[in-house]
Design a protein around this motif. Structure first.
Motif, short mmCIF file in Angstrom:
data_model
loop_
_atom_site.label_atom_id
_atom_site.label_comp_id
_atom_site.label_asym_id
_atom_site.label_seq_id
_atom_site.Cartn_x
_atom_site.Cartn_y
_atom_site.Cartn_z
N LEU A 47 0.82 -1.20 0.00
CA LEU A 47 0.00 0.00 0.00
C LEU A 47 0.86 1.26 0.00
CD1 LEU A 47 -2.50 -1.10 2.80
CD2 LEU A 47 -2.99 -1.04 0.34
N ARG A 48 0.57 2.16 -0.91
CA ARG A 48 1.25 3.45 -0.95
C ARG A 48 0.97 4.21 0.36
NH1 ARG A 48 5.07 4.27 -3.78
NH2 ARG A 48 4.13 4.33 -5.86
N GLY A 49 2.05 4.69 0.97
CA GLY A 49 1.91 5.48 2.19
C GLY A 49 1.76 4.65 3.45
N VAL A 50 1.77 3.34 3.32
CA VAL A 50 1.64 2.46 4.49
C VAL A 50 2.88 1.59 4.65
CG1 VAL A 50 0.30 0.61 5.58
CG2 VAL A 50 -0.88 2.44 4.36
N ASN A 51 3.24 0.86 3.60
CA ASN A 51 4.37 -0.06 3.69
C ASN A 51 5.18 -0.09 2.41
OD1 ASN A 51 2.72 -1.55 1.95
ND2 ASN A 51 1.98 -2.90 3.57
N ASP A 52 5.19 1.02 1.67
CA ASP A 52 5.84 1.05 0.37
C ASP A 52 7.31 1.47 0.45
OD1 ASP A 52 4.87 3.57 1.15
OD2 ASP A 52 4.87 4.31 -0.92
N SER A 53 8.02 0.95 1.43
CA SER A 53 9.46 1.13 1.53
C SER A 53 10.05 -0.16 2.05
CB SER A 53 9.82 2.28 2.47
OG SER A 53 9.53 1.94 3.81
N ALA A 54 11.33 -0.39 1.74
CA ALA A 54 11.98 -1.60 2.23
C ALA A 54 12.00 -1.61 3.75
CB ALA A 54 13.40 -1.67 1.67
N GLU A 55 12.16 -0.44 4.36
CA GLU A 55 12.21 -0.36 5.82
C GLU A 55 10.87 -0.74 6.43
OE1 GLU A 55 15.42 1.70 4.00
OE2 GLU A 55 13.26 2.01 3.73
N ALA A 56 9.77 -0.26 5.83
CA ALA A 56 8.44 -0.58 6.38
C ALA A 56 8.12 -2.05 6.21
CB ALA A 56 7.38 0.29 5.69
N LEU A 57 8.45 -2.62 5.05
CA LEU A 57 8.19 -4.04 4.85
C LEU A 57 9.05 -4.90 5.78
CD1 LEU A 57 7.83 -4.37 0.96
CD2 LEU A 57 6.02 -4.53 2.68
N GLU A 58 10.30 -4.52 5.93
CA GLU A 58 11.16 -5.27 6.85
C GLU A 58 10.59 -5.22 8.27
OE1 GLU A 58 15.73 -5.28 8.66
OE2 GLU A 58 15.21 -3.91 7.01
N GLY A 59 10.16 -4.04 8.70
CA GLY A 59 9.58 -3.92 10.03
C GLY A 59 8.33 -4.77 10.19
N LEU A 60 7.50 -4.79 9.15
CA LEU A 60 6.27 -5.58 9.19
C LEU A 60 6.58 -7.07 9.29
CD1 LEU A 60 3.21 -6.09 8.78
CD2 LEU A 60 3.60 -5.88 6.32
N PHE A 61 7.47 -7.56 8.44
CA PHE A 61 7.75 -8.99 8.44
C PHE A 61 8.48 -9.42 9.71
CE2 PHE A 61 8.02 -8.43 3.56
CZ PHE A 61 6.64 -8.44 3.48
N ARG A 62 9.34 -8.56 10.24
CA ARG A 62 10.00 -8.90 11.51
C ARG A 62 8.99 -8.90 12.65
NH1 ARG A 62 15.38 -9.38 11.09
NH2 ARG A 62 16.50 -8.25 9.44
N ALA A 63 8.03 -7.98 12.62
CA ALA A 63 6.99 -7.97 13.66
C ALA A 63 6.17 -9.24 13.60
CB ALA A 63 6.10 -6.73 13.49
N MET A 64 5.87 -9.71 12.39
CA MET A 64 5.13 -10.97 12.26
C MET A 64 5.91 -12.13 12.87
SD MET A 64 3.29 -10.88 8.54
CE MET A 64 1.90 -9.77 8.22
N LEU A 65 7.20 -12.20 12.57
CA LEU A 65 7.99 -13.30 13.11
C LEU A 65 8.06 -13.23 14.63
CD1 LEU A 65 10.98 -13.72 10.62
CD2 LEU A 65 8.81 -14.97 10.71
N ARG A 66 8.17 -12.02 15.18
CA ARG A 66 8.18 -11.90 16.64
C ARG A 66 6.87 -12.40 17.24
NH1 ARG A 66 10.83 -6.98 15.48
NH2 ARG A 66 8.89 -5.80 15.73
N ALA A 67 5.79 -12.25 16.47
CA ALA A 67 4.48 -12.72 16.92
C ALA A 67 4.26 -14.20 16.57
CB ALA A 67 3.38 -11.87 16.29
N ARG A 68 5.31 -14.87 16.07
CA ARG A 68 5.23 -16.27 15.67
C ARG A 68 4.24 -16.48 14.53
NH1 ARG A 68 5.36 -19.20 21.67
NH2 ARG A 68 7.25 -18.15 22.38
N ILE A 69 4.26 -15.54 13.62
CA ILE A 69 3.44 -15.59 12.41
C ILE A 69 4.37 -15.73 11.21
CG2 ILE A 69 1.89 -14.28 10.91
CD1 ILE A 69 0.86 -12.84 13.39
N LYS A 70 4.09 -16.69 10.34
CA LYS A 70 4.87 -16.83 9.10
C LYS A 70 4.27 -15.94 8.02
CE LYS A 70 7.48 -18.43 5.78
NZ LYS A 70 7.26 -17.27 4.89
#
Length: 335
Positions: free
Chosen positions: A250-273
């Motif tokens: 989504l433009r303005g939400v997760n349209d950067s490598a930093e935002a996507l990295e943060g999102l995917f790392r947050a998922m893993l911390r929550a034990r979500i694949k």
């Protein structure tokens, strides 16, 4: 709405109008008339959990952008479609979508705890809930019973976790008892958008099934994994529910490598694949969220080697006419 915990859905604390949003400091007073027009066409709902995540000092806040209506929603671009995933042609009975040979969707209701401004079903979901009546639900379950090729039943909507634990458990139990149904999947925003709905009774209803059950948690930004969301997710995991993550680029939400990295790392911390990263479906009035495919590929390419393979979702796009999802890459040249 039968079978829904109506007291929780109709909570006065959920913001459901332009006036509510303005009073909560989530919408400038000058924008109220335009957002009232948006609300006349598309439902509005912002839960207390979501409202509490919004940085009101940031006009570009990525949480607010997902949920706070904008006048641009009333502008339909030439490429946008009322039914971009073409559910209707693949609906053999009300509430069922059968696009793939071995799996099918069951939509027991069309209500959500929140209404995302980019939703591809935004023309269908809303406050009236679109709940299947008893006869309609029986017809949908009978369809599953007579389709031995269907091995996976996927509950979506709307948000199935809006159903009461008894109702949800009953539906999943009926599906689980069918010999040919091997897997159950539920798609939901509830754990991050309304974590208070993930009660012990709800977790027990999901965990007490004879078939493996997977819950696809929809989240688009790392900040959605609040302490309350983490607690709700842990409750589901302790009940034996396997958690997968799905997101929309989504433009303005997760349209950067930093935002996507943060999102995917947050998922893993929550034990979500992380499971799927979706290219935006072209629903009416969603153009402001669109990120070109090549840009999406470049973002994922930037993450290769930067995050664990466990954090890597499949980047997918729905093909026109309901032909299903295709992986988008990125591709790499051979050395």
């Amino acid at each position: 709405m039968p079978g829904i915990s109506s007291g929780r859905i109709m909570s006065a604390r959920t913001l459901r109008s332009a006036a509510d949003l303005a009073e909560a400091g989530l919408l400038p007073n000058a924008a109220v008339p335009a957002v009232e027009r948006v609300g006349a066409r598309y439902s509005i709902a912002v839960t207390p959990a979501v409202a509490g995540l919004v940085d009101r000092a940031d006009p570009a806040d990525p949480i607010a952008r997902q949920y706070i209506p904008d006048a641009a929603e009333l502008l339909t671009a030439p490429h946008e479609l009322a039914d971009p995933t073409a559910d209707e042609p693949f609906t053999p009975v009300k509430g069922v979508v059968h696009r793939y040979p071995d799996r099918a969707l069951l939509k027991p209701l069309l209500a959500c705890p929140v209404y995302c401004r980019f939703c591809f079903r935004r023309e269908a979901v809303g406050a009236d809930g679109g709940v299947l009546g008893e006869a309609e639900l029986e017809a949908a379950l009978a369809w599953f019973a007579r389709m031995p090729a269907v091995r996976e039943a996927i509950l979506t909507g709307g948000d199935p976790l809006m159903l009461s634990p008894r109702r949800l458990g009953s539906i999943l139990g009926r599906l689980s008892a069918m010999p040919h149904i091997e897997l159950l999947r539920v798609h939901s925003r509830v754990p991050v958008a309304a974590p208070d709905l993930v009660t012990p009774a709800l977790a027990e209803a999901l965990g007490a099934l004879e078939r493996p059950i997977y819950l696809c948690v929809h989240a688009n930004h790392a900040r959605e994994f609040s302490p309350a969301a983490m607690e709700a997710l842990g409750r589901l995991q302790r009940a034996g529910v396997v958690l997968l993550g799905q997101s929309v680029l989504l433009r303005g939400v997760n349209d950067s490598a930093e935002a996507l990295e943060g999102l995917f790392r947050a998922m893993l911390r929550a034990r979500i694949k992380p499971y799927y990263l979706h290219q935006l479906d072209p629903a009416p009035g969603t153009a402001r969220f669109a990120v070109p495919v090549e840009e999406g590929r470049a973002l994922l390419r930037a993450l290769r080697g930067r995050v664990s393979g466990l954090a890597w979702p499949t980047y997918v796009q729905e093909r026109p006419g309901g032909a299903g999802k295709v992986p988008l890459g990125p591709a790499y040249e051979e050395a």
